[in-house]
Design an enzyme around this catalytic site. Structure first.
Site, PDB file in Angstrom:
ATOM      1  N   GLN A  78     -16.875  46.187  19.585  1.00  0.00           N
ATOM      2  CA  GLN A  78     -17.106  47.522  19.028  1.00  0.00           C
ATOM      3  C   GLN A  78     -17.947  47.411  17.762  1.00  0.00           C
ATOM      4  OE1 GLN A  78     -15.790  50.292  20.473  1.00  0.00           O
ATOM      5  NE2 GLN A  78     -16.585  51.700  18.967  1.00  0.00           N
ATOM      6  N   PHE A  79     -19.276  47.309  17.922  1.00  0.00           N
ATOM      7  CA  PHE A  79     -20.138  47.146  16.752  1.00  0.00           C
ATOM      8  C   PHE A  79     -20.088  48.352  15.823  1.00  0.00           C
ATOM      9  CE2 PHE A  79     -23.034  49.534  19.391  1.00  0.00           C
ATOM     10  CZ  PHE A  79     -23.849  50.217  18.496  1.00  0.00           C
ATOM     11  N   THR A  80     -19.702  49.528  16.327  1.00  0.00           N
ATOM     12  CA  THR A  80     -19.688  50.723  15.486  1.00  0.00           C
ATOM     13  C   THR A  80     -18.597  50.687  14.417  1.00  0.00           C
ATOM     14  OG1 THR A  80     -18.335  51.954  17.076  1.00  0.00           O
ATOM     15  CG2 THR A  80     -20.740  52.157  17.283  1.00  0.00           C
TER      16      THR A  80
END
Length: 152
Positions: A78-80
């Protein structure tokens, strides 16, 4: 490294309508990685996830770990989690490490969970995933390593 941990009764991740990973009672982990994260950070957080006491004991107290209750994990990249929305209306993702850095560390983290004897399923790194879950409690905890500096 940031992990958004959600205690769940079930969770699943789908890609193009197909379930690629799922878990029953346990944790849904959203995992974000930044440029400076190391295997040492991953080791610390993997141990924390396996031993964090957020399941009820016979007295209703949060005294049992995932290992103690035989729980499962669904781990999703989950890069966000490293979004910066402090300026304007469009978040910046420059704090998120690129895939060449984050994917191997994500895979390492997942392996460290498995090395503890935990059942771990995953999404697919970099894919457009649809995640469903039933949050239990609700219990949602943000874990971060290294820990953010205190403002006090």
């Amino acid at each position: 490294m940031r992990i958004l941990l959600q205690r769940v009764t079930e969770a699943a991740v789908r890609i193009d309508g197909e379930v690629v990973g799922q878990c029953g009672r346990g944790f849904l982990l959203f995992i974000g990685i930044t440029h400076t994260d190391t295997r040492k950070d991953a080791d610390f957080l993997a141990e924390k996830c396996g031993n964090l006491r957020v399941f009820e004991d016979e007295n209703g107290k949060l005294n049992r770990s995932l290992k103690e209750v035989g729980g499962e994990i669904l781990a999703v990249s989950q890069f966000t989690l490293y979004a910066d929305a402090s300026h304007g209306r469009r978040p910046s993702f420059t704090q998120a490490a690129p895939g060449a850095i984050s994917e191997p560390l994500y895979e390492y983290f997942v392996q460290q969970l498995r090395n503890q004897g935990l059942h771990v399923e995953t999404g697919r790194f970099g894919a457009d995933m649809k995640v469903s879950l039933i949050n239990d409690g609700p219990v949602t905890i943000l874990l971060e390593q290294p820990a953010p500096k205190s403002a006090v």
